[in-house]
Design a protein around this motif. Structure first.
Motif, mmCIF file in Angstrom:
data_model
loop_
_atom_site.group_PDB
_atom_site.id
_atom_site.type_symbol
_atom_site.label_atom_id
_atom_site.label_comp_id
_atom_site.label_asym_id
_atom_site.label_seq_id
_atom_site.Cartn_x
_atom_site.Cartn_y
_atom_site.Cartn_z
ATOM 1 N N LYS A 15 118.744 84.126 22.500
ATOM 2 C CA LYS A 15 118.886 82.945 21.626
ATOM 3 C C LYS A 15 117.983 83.137 20.422
ATOM 4 O O LYS A 15 116.800 83.462 20.586
ATOM 5 C CB LYS A 15 118.482 81.672 22.350
ATOM 6 C CG LYS A 15 119.566 81.115 23.218
ATOM 7 C CD LYS A 15 119.245 79.682 23.639
ATOM 8 C CE LYS A 15 120.130 79.273 24.808
ATOM 9 N NZ LYS A 15 119.407 78.489 25.792
ATOM 10 N N ASP A 18 117.554 80.384 12.997
ATOM 11 C CA ASP A 18 118.238 80.758 11.743
ATOM 12 C C ASP A 18 117.338 81.531 10.787
ATOM 13 O O ASP A 18 117.795 81.999 9.755
ATOM 14 C CB ASP A 18 118.733 79.492 11.013
ATOM 15 C CG ASP A 18 119.862 78.835 11.776
ATOM 16 O OD1 ASP A 18 120.508 79.540 12.583
ATOM 17 O OD2 ASP A 18 120.083 77.626 11.585
ATOM 18 N N GLY A 72 124.784 84.658 17.465
ATOM 19 C CA GLY A 72 123.633 83.861 17.008
ATOM 20 C C GLY A 72 122.513 84.686 16.395
ATOM 21 O O GLY A 72 121.509 84.131 15.940
#
Ligand SMILES: Cc1cc2nc3c(=O)[nH]c(=O)nc-3n(C[C@H](O)[C@H](O)[C@H](O)COP(=O)(O)O)c2cc1C
Length: 172
Positions: A15, A18, A72
């Motif tokens: 994970k 940004d 991601g």
């Protein structure tokens, strides 16, 4: 950090935030890749840095399980071994992936090895899917992809108590 501490801290991270990976961080990871030893010093590996969201998305669908995390990531580095340059492309690519993983850890970044070689997407060879995305020829072989990014979700460091000493055998 001492090398042993980097090794303990290196965890597969799936994970990412940004926050972009800075250019100097990326440079250090690529330097690490290029410092990896190769059989007979043939250096068969090229490193394709993927940043475009559409391409990251396409790579994340290149196999049935375990590649979603690429979507991601801020960047992915596809390790492309030229089988015409060295028959040790698996070994050479794997060492480069490991060096990048360790350097990412040293920099405090999250990273994860995504296996491509020997994997498939609904029966279609994942290596061929990735070659099609990157528009490269068949003699380029792809052991794996290093997904990279900043993360608030890097798993807890290993400890020396975790290591399984039963795997060590002293021959007499
Ligand atoms: C050869 C290899 C292939 C791997 N392939 C994947 C993968 O495709 N997807 C994934 O999420 N993790 C993958 N991993 C990460 C492993 O699952 C992970 O290293 C292992 O569970 C130990 O966890 P740690 O890396 O946090 O110590 C791979 C690791 C290696 C060394």
């Amino acid at each position: 950090m001492e090398l042993i501490d980097v090794m303990l801290k290196r965890r597969s991270t799936r994970k990412f935030t940004d926050e972009p990976v800075a250019k100097d961080e990326l440079d250090k990871i690529l330097q690490a890749a290029l410092l990896a030893p190769t059989s007979m010093n043939r250096k068969p590996c090229n490193f394709m840095v993927v940043e475009r969201k559409e391409t990251l998305d396409a790579l994340s669908k290149s196999k049935n399980h375990g590649a979603d995390l690429i979507k991601g990531a801020d960047k992915a580095i596809v390790v492309v071994g030229d089988a015409m340059v060295a028959d040790t492309w698996i070994e050479d690519s794997s060492i480069a992936l490991t060096y990048m993983h360790l350097m990412a850890t040293e920099l405090g970044l999250g990273s994860c090895w995504v296996q491509i070689h020997l994997r498939d997407k609904d029966g279609e060879d994942s290596e061929q899917i990735v070659r099609d995305i990157l528009k490269i020829d068949e003699h380029y072989r792809i052991v794996g992809i290093m997904a990279l990014g900043h993360s608030n979700d890097i798993p807890k460091a290993h400890t020396l108590d975790d290591i399984d000493k039963n795997k060590i055998h002293f021959l007499v």
